[in-house]
Design a protein around this motif. Structure first.
Motif, mmCIF file in Angstrom:
data_model
loop_
_atom_site.group_PDB
_atom_site.id
_atom_site.type_symbol
_atom_site.label_atom_id
_atom_site.label_comp_id
_atom_site.label_asym_id
_atom_site.label_seq_id
_atom_site.Cartn_x
_atom_site.Cartn_y
_atom_site.Cartn_z
ATOM 1 N N SER A 102 0.668 -1.354 0.223
ATOM 2 C CA SER A 102 0.213 -0.066 0.240
ATOM 3 C C SER A 102 1.075 0.789 0.090
ATOM 4 N N GLY A 103 0.619 2.008 -0.723
ATOM 5 C CA GLY A 103 1.349 3.394 -0.630
ATOM 6 C C GLY A 103 0.310 4.583 0.476
ATOM 7 N N ARG A 104 1.853 5.441 0.798
ATOM 8 C CA ARG A 104 1.174 6.130 2.107
ATOM 9 C C ARG A 104 0.909 7.589 1.650
ATOM 10 N N VAL A 105 0.217 7.960 2.078
ATOM 11 C CA VAL A 105 0.154 9.645 1.822
ATOM 12 C C VAL A 105 -0.875 10.973 2.510
ATOM 13 N N ASP A 106 1.009 11.471 3.051
ATOM 14 C CA ASP A 106 -0.045 11.767 3.709
ATOM 15 C C ASP A 106 -0.601 11.241 5.130
ATOM 16 N N GLY A 107 0.047 10.609 6.053
ATOM 17 C CA GLY A 107 -0.254 10.240 6.922
ATOM 18 C C GLY A 107 -1.441 9.127 6.493
ATOM 19 N N ASP A 108 -2.021 8.507 5.504
ATOM 20 C CA ASP A 108 -2.736 7.934 5.231
ATOM 21 C C ASP A 108 -3.130 6.992 4.139
ATOM 22 N N TYR A 109 -3.933 5.845 3.505
ATOM 23 C CA TYR A 109 -3.019 4.782 2.810
ATOM 24 C C TYR A 109 -3.350 4.806 1.362
ATOM 25 N N VAL A 110 -2.978 3.876 0.532
ATOM 26 C CA VAL A 110 -3.972 4.000 -0.822
ATOM 27 C C VAL A 110 -3.654 2.664 -1.509
ATOM 28 N N VAL A 111 -4.003 1.476 -1.502
ATOM 29 C CA VAL A 111 -4.158 0.215 -1.685
ATOM 30 C C VAL A 111 -3.685 0.271 -3.325
ATOM 31 N N LEU A 112 -4.291 0.607 -3.567
ATOM 32 C CA LEU A 112 -3.922 -0.060 -5.207
ATOM 33 C C LEU A 112 -3.627 1.592 -5.625
ATOM 34 N N ALA A 113 -2.563 2.562 -5.730
ATOM 35 C CA ALA A 113 -2.616 3.826 -6.854
ATOM 36 C C ALA A 113 -2.304 3.571 -7.944
ATOM 37 N N LYS A 114 -1.804 2.627 -8.295
ATOM 38 C CA LYS A 114 -1.782 3.091 -10.616
ATOM 39 C C LYS A 114 -3.072 2.831 -11.060
#
Length: 573
Positions: free
Chosen positions: A88-100
């Motif tokens: 998962s990608g970390r983005v400003d304290g939150d997460y995105v499981v699939l960024a692409k």
């Protein structure tokens, strides 16, 4: 050239229109077959952890949660590295499981709302048959209707795309987009007009592909380059000029799609559990080619695999013998089919990752190509597009290939290209005038169907095991809830794949993904914040301690006898 007058006669007589209706009917039948197999293979559970990540992200979108996930238990994970889903990608304290490929995530979200995971798989399977229809339409420009129908069925039920249709990846959708882009480009060239609706459709489809699969960028560029480099094979000077224009526009469109996809994709700061490759670039190319073209098994060498390895060799020899009009050709093909049946009897549920072994029929068809194919611009275009595409994939794929795959999934978008390229070989194979060769159609066909059925069987078995794992986790959690009247249980997985495979179960309790060497630290943190019950899902070879700090295991569950994971229910003393 011999093919242009024949095509003109077909168009003038109306046979082309009738062929379209016939091919569409066969597309409907092939679609029904693929959809009919769906409940047998399984439409509830996933085959690959990557698909689970896709579904988790799309479900978040479908339920109105947006792109970002919050950490389920931040107080127990100050570093934020134990988030639920691997990679998962970390983005400003939150997460995105699939960024692409966010466009495809939205598409899957809509399908989930429409009919759950079953709708996603149905869409994927229909994309397979639609890719086959595109191949048949293109082949019909070169060969007779019967050969085009056979090609449609080969793509739909015998090629690796048939297997990919039951995974939920975007591979089959990308394959359909690229082959119909090729069809529209050919219509543009045949028109002889610079401005034609075919070029618009071709460019739109080429630009759409990169939004769903990265390989579609390579497929679009490969198609464009093939249109340019094979332009001199067309019949008139005008068509050659149009081919150059069409090819250039397709390349540009594919690159525009690539840039557009990157612009709307989420840029993560870092990724959970990401590792770097430890092999050199050249070694990685060799390893990747070996994994995606030559492997008979992803689990290591097995003695019976020598039978499968012999099949494409024998079928190639048989095809070359037939090309020389040798009377011995049918023997090679029948012996190869017999070895395939024997291999199937030894292991009717097995996944073959190598393209040449998972689709040996392609080797046979390639061996039947003769110099006459140069008189058919569409065939030359298909072979050139596949050559460009396969070359770029080999140069860019991971050293381990696509891991969970049948027939090299990164090459799926190019399979329709090569099937167009071997269309005259299908005509030669089924031609009744070639008696020795035509007598092998039945055994070769049966062997090819048995081969893909091993993949279907393994796919079904894998989905059943995932279902057993999910049920065991649910039962373990329920058992601890009945035994202890306190706060909710926390689930820890030390296996990267589990939370993604069980993507639809991770929202009921807090799930953490913890490396095995950090399990004791995680358990200590949970004890500090007052968590009394922890369910740990660990790989058996890790030999997890039965007592970790203040926690002792009260139950150990093995989902099935040979399960690679075990489930341990811990309670604080």
């Amino acid at each position: 050239m011999a093919f242009q007058p024949q095509l003109a006669d077909n168009l003038a007589s109306g046979r082309w229109v009738r062929a379209r209706y016939s091919l569409t009917l066969h597309w409907l039948l092939a679609s029904l077959v693929l959809l009919g197999l769906l409940p047998i293979i399984g439409a509830a559970d996933v085959w690959s952890a990557d698909v689970g990540a896709q579904l988790a992200q799309s479900q978040q979108l479908a339920t109105g949660g947006g792109w970002y996930f919050s950490h389920p238990l931040p107080q127990a994970d100050p570093s934020g590295e134990w988030f639920t889903y691997h990679l998962s990608g970390r983005v400003d304290g939150d997460y995105v499981v699939l960024a692409k490929h966010p466009a495809f995530s939205w598409l899957v979200a809509g399908l989930l709302q429409l009919g759950g995971f079953g709708a996603v798989l149905a869409f994927s399977a229909l994309s397979t048959s639609t890719a086959g229809l595109g191949v048949a339409f293109l082949a019909r420009m070169t060969v007779d209707e019967r050969s085009a129908v056979v090609l449609l069925w080969i793509v739909a039920v015998m090629s690796p795309l048939a297997f990919d249709g039951y995974l939920g990846y975007a591979h089959t959708f990308a394959a359909a987009l690229t082959i119909w882009s090729m069809y529209a480009a050919v219509l543009h060239i045949r028109s002889g007009r610079v401005f034609h609706q075919g070029v618009l459709l071709s460019c739109v489809l080429a630009a759409a592909g990169p939004f769903v699969r990265t390989e579609a960028v390579l497929a679009g560029v490969a198609l464009g380059l093939a249109l340019i480099t094979t332009s001199r094979t067309w019949w008139t000077v005008t068509q050659r000029r149009v081919a150059l224009i069409s090819g250039s526009l397709v390349v540009i469109s594919a690159l525009i799609g690539f840039v557009g996809d990157r612009l709307i994709s989420i840029q993560a700061d870092s990724y959970i559990g990401q590792t770097t490759e430890s092999v050199g670039w050249l070694a990685g190319r060799f390893l990747g080619f070996n994994a995606t073209w030559l492997w008979a098994s992803s689990s290591g060498w097995r003695t019976q695999d020598i039978l499968l390895i012999a099949v494409p060799i024998l079928w190639y020899l048989g095809g070359r013998a037939a090309a020389r009009s040798s009377e011995q050709s049918h023997r090679y093909l029948i012996v190869g089919a017999g070895l395939m049946v024997l291999w199937w009897l030894l292991d009717p549920q097995h996944v073959v990752p190598g393209l040449l072994l998972a689709f040996p029929l392609l080797t046979l068809l390639a061996s039947l190509i003769t110099i006459d194919f140069l008189d058919a611009p569409v065939q030359v275009l298909g072979l050139a597009a596949f050559a460009f595409f396969a070359g770029t994939v080999i140069l860019t794929q991971y050293p381990q290939g696509g891991t969970a795959e049948w027939g090299g999934r990164y090459f799926a978008a190019g399979i329709p290209f090569v099937m167009v390229g071997v269309s005259s070989s299908v005509k030669r194979l089924i031609n009744p005038s070639t008696q020795r060769l035509s007598t092998t159609i039945l055994p070769v066909g049966i062997a090819s169907v048995l081969l893909i059925s091993t993949g279907f069987g393994a796919l079904r078995q894998s989905k059943l095991l995932v279902a057993d794992l999910g049920a065991s986790v649910e039962q373990t959690i329920a058992g601890t809830e009945q035994s202890y009247d306190d706060d909710d249980v926390v689930v820890i997985s030390t296996s990267n794949a589990v939370s993604r495979l069980l993507w639809d179960q991770t929202s009921t309790e807090p799930w953490l993904l913890v490396p095995p060497e950090e399990l004791e630290e995680a358990m200590a943190n949970l004890n500090t914040i007052g968590v009394d019950r922890v369910v740990v899902i660990a790989e058996r070879h890790q030999e997890t301690n039965r007592t970790i700090g203040p926690y002792v295991d009260v139950e150990v569950v093995e989902p099935w006898a040979t399960s690679p994971v075990e489930i341990l229910a811990f309670h604080a003393e």
